[in-house]
Design an enzyme around this catalytic site. Structure first.
Site, PDB file in Angstrom:
ATOM      1  N   SER A 125      31.769   8.416  26.045  1.00  0.00           N
ATOM      2  CA  SER A 125      30.455   7.115  24.793  1.00  0.00           C
ATOM      3  C   SER A 125      31.310   5.835  24.770  1.00  0.00           C
ATOM      4  CB  SER A 125      29.793   8.061  23.842  1.00  0.00           C
ATOM      5  OG  SER A 125      29.593   6.852  23.224  1.00  0.00           O
ATOM      6  N   TYR A 150      31.734  11.669  14.634  1.00  0.00           N
ATOM      7  CA  TYR A 150      30.703  12.488  16.190  1.00  0.00           C
ATOM      8  C   TYR A 150      31.359  11.206  17.613  1.00  0.00           C
ATOM      9  CZ  TYR A 150      27.671  10.853  20.078  1.00  0.00           C
ATOM     10  OH  TYR A 150      27.894  11.157  20.985  1.00  0.00           O
ATOM     11  N   LYS A 154      34.050  12.705  21.097  1.00  0.00           N
ATOM     12  CA  LYS A 154      34.753  12.002  21.596  1.00  0.00           C
ATOM     13  C   LYS A 154      35.929  11.473  22.346  1.00  0.00           C
ATOM     14  CE  LYS A 154      30.350  12.763  22.840  1.00  0.00           C
ATOM     15  NZ  LYS A 154      30.344  13.823  23.804  1.00  0.00           N
TER      16      LYS A 154
END
Ligand code: NAD
Ligand code: UD1
Length: 336
Positions: A125, A150, A154
C-alpha cells in the site's frame, strides 16, 4: 494453463484480478475465508467470464489447507491479497491484524518453499510512504513510520520479503504498492462491498447519493492544496487488477531470488472536491456534502510517480477518474 492461487480472491481487488487473470490466459484458484466477502462473488465471476472458478473456503493461515490446494493443483504463482484492512479497527485490536496480515505471509512462504512455488505478488500500500516530503512519490521515496498497526503490517511484510529473498530461497517476488483503489467492474457484477459505514471516500459518496447516508463530510478544506481538500491518486480497480497480470508476466522473465516494488496509481492527484464533482458530472446526481473538520492522521497529499511500472512492466492505466465514478455508481445502483 498457468494456475495462480489468489488468497483473498473473493474480496474487492482479488475478484477483479481473478477476471483479468482469466482474460490473460491464467487460471485463478481462489482461497478465501469470506471474513470480508460473500460467496455470491463466485456466481458473479462465472457470469462475467463464463468460467467456473475453483474455490476453497478457508483460512490462509491454515498450512495444511494450503498444502492440500497445492497437491490438488499445479500452482505456479500466488497473489497474496488476504488481509484485514480496516485502519481504525487495527488500532483497537492490533494483534488480530499482526496475526492475520503478517502471520499468513509467513505460513504462505513456508508452504511455497516446500511445494517449490516460485512466484509471488504481494499487496502492499502507498500507506508505507505516509506523508511524503517530495511529490510525486517514487519507489525510492523513503518509507515513513506507519500511522497504524494496519500500515505497519504492510511495512513489516515488505521487510520480511526483502530479508527472505536475500536468503536465496529460489523465489521471485513483486510487491505492488496500491494507491487508492476505486471503481468497479464495468459489468456492475462485482465491486466493493463495505460492511457497515464506509470509511473510504468513494463508497461513502455512492451510498450518500443512493440515500443510504444522509450526507458526506469533506474532511477539511483548509489544506495547502489547489482547493484546500486532500489529494489522492485514485486508481480504477480493473487497471489495478491488470497490474497483477503484468507482474506475473514480468516475473516469468526473471532469475531466482528476485524482489521488486512498484507503485500502482494513475500518476495524477485529485482533491476530494474534484472527486465529488466528477461523481456529480457522470451520475447527474447532486451530492449532499458539507465541509467538516480535518480527519486526524490524514495524509494531506500523495500521488504516485508511475514511471517505473510504465517502463518496466509496460503497464498503463486505461480508466479515467470519471470512468471510476461511473462504474462505482453503477455498482452501487445494482445493489438496489
Ligand atoms: P477485501 O477485504 O475486499 O479482500 C480481502 C479478502 O481476504 C476478503 O475477501 C477476506 O474475506 C479475505 N481474507 C482475509 N483474511 C483471510 C484469511 N486469513 N484467509 C483467507 N481469506 C482471508 O480487501 P481488498 O480491498 O480487496 O484488499 C486486498 C489487499 O489489498 C489487502 O491485502 C489490502 O490490505 C490491500 N490494499 C487494499 C487497499 C484498498 O484501499 N482496498 C489499498 C492498499 C492495499
Ligand atoms: C485510507 C487508509 C490507508 C489505505 C487507503 C487506501 C486511513 C487513515 N488510511 O487512506 O491506509 O491504504 O485508504 O485504501 O484510513 N474523505 C472525506 N470524507 C469521507 C471519507 C474520506 O473527505 O467521508 C477524504 C479523506 O480525508 C481523504 C480522501 O477522502 O483525503 C480519501 O480517503 P480514504 O478513502 O479514507 O483513503 P485514504 O485516506 O487515502
Amino acid at each position: 494453463m498457468k494456475k495462480i492461487l489468489i488468497t483473498g480472491g473473493a474480496g474487492y481487488i482479488g475478484s477483479h484480478t481473478a477476471v483479468e487473470l482469466w482474460n490473460a490466459g491464467m487460471e485463478p484458484i481462489i482461497l478465501d475465508d469470506l471474513s470480508n466477502s460473500n460467496e455470491e462473488v463466485l456466481n458473479r465471476l462465472r457470469e462475467i467470464t463464463g468460467k467456473e472458478f475453483v474455490f476453497y473456503k478457508g483460512d490462509c493461515n491454515d498450512s495444511s489447507l494450503l498444502k492440500k490446494i497445492c497437491s490438488e493443483h499445479q500452482i505456479e504463482g500466488v497473489i497474496h491479497f488476504a488481509a484485514f484492512k480496516a485502519v481504525g479497527e487495527s488500532t483497537q485490536v492490533p494483534l488480530k491484524y499482526y496475526r492475520n496480515n503478517v502471520g499468513s505471509l509467513l505460513i504462505l512462504l513456508e508452504v511455497m518453499k516446500e511445494k517449490g512455488i516460485r512466484d509471488l505478488v504481494f499487496s502492499s500500500s502507498c500507506t508505507v510512504y505516509g506523508q511524503p516530503d517530495i511529490l510525486p512519490v517514487t519507489e525510492a521515496t523513503p518509507r515513513k513510520d506507519a500511522e497504524s498497526p494496519y500500515g505497519n503490517t504492510k511495512k513489516i511484510c515488505e521487510d520480511i520479503l526483502v530479508d527472505y529473498v536475500k536468503s536465496k530461497p529460489g523465489i521471485r517476488v513483486i510487491s505492488l504498492r496500491y494507491f487508492n483503489p476505486v471503481g468497479a467492474h464495468p459489468s456492475s457484477k462485482i465491486g466493493e462491498l463495505p460492511i457497515g459505514t464506509p470509511q473510504n471516500l468513494v463508497p461513502f459518496i455512492t451510498q450518500t447519493a443512493a440515500g443510504i447516508r444522509e450526507k458526506l463530510t469533506v474532511f477539511g478544506n483548509d489544506y495547502d492544496t489547489p482547493d484546500g481538500s486532500c489529494v489522492r491518486d485514485y486508481i480504477h480497480v480493473v487497471d489495478l487488477a491488470d497490474a497483477h497480470v503484468k507482474a506475473f508476466q514480468y516475473l516469468a522473465e526473471q532469475g531466482s531470488d528476485f524482489y521488486e516494488v512498484f507503485n500502482v496509481g494513475t500518476g495524477n492527484g485529485n482533491t476530494v472536491l474534484e472527486v465529488i464533482h466528477a461523481f456529480e458530472k457522470v451520475s447527474g446526481e447532486k451530492l449532499n456534502y458539507v465541509i467538516g473538520p480535518r480527519r486526524p492522521g490524514d495524509v494531506v497529499k500523495t500521488w504516485a510517480d508511475t514511471t517505473k511500472i510504465n517502463q518496466v512492466l509496460g503497464w498503463y492505466p486505461k480508466f479515467s477518474l470519471e470512468d471510476s465514478m461511473r462504474d462505482s455508481w453503477n455498482w452501487q445502483k445494482s445493489l438496489g
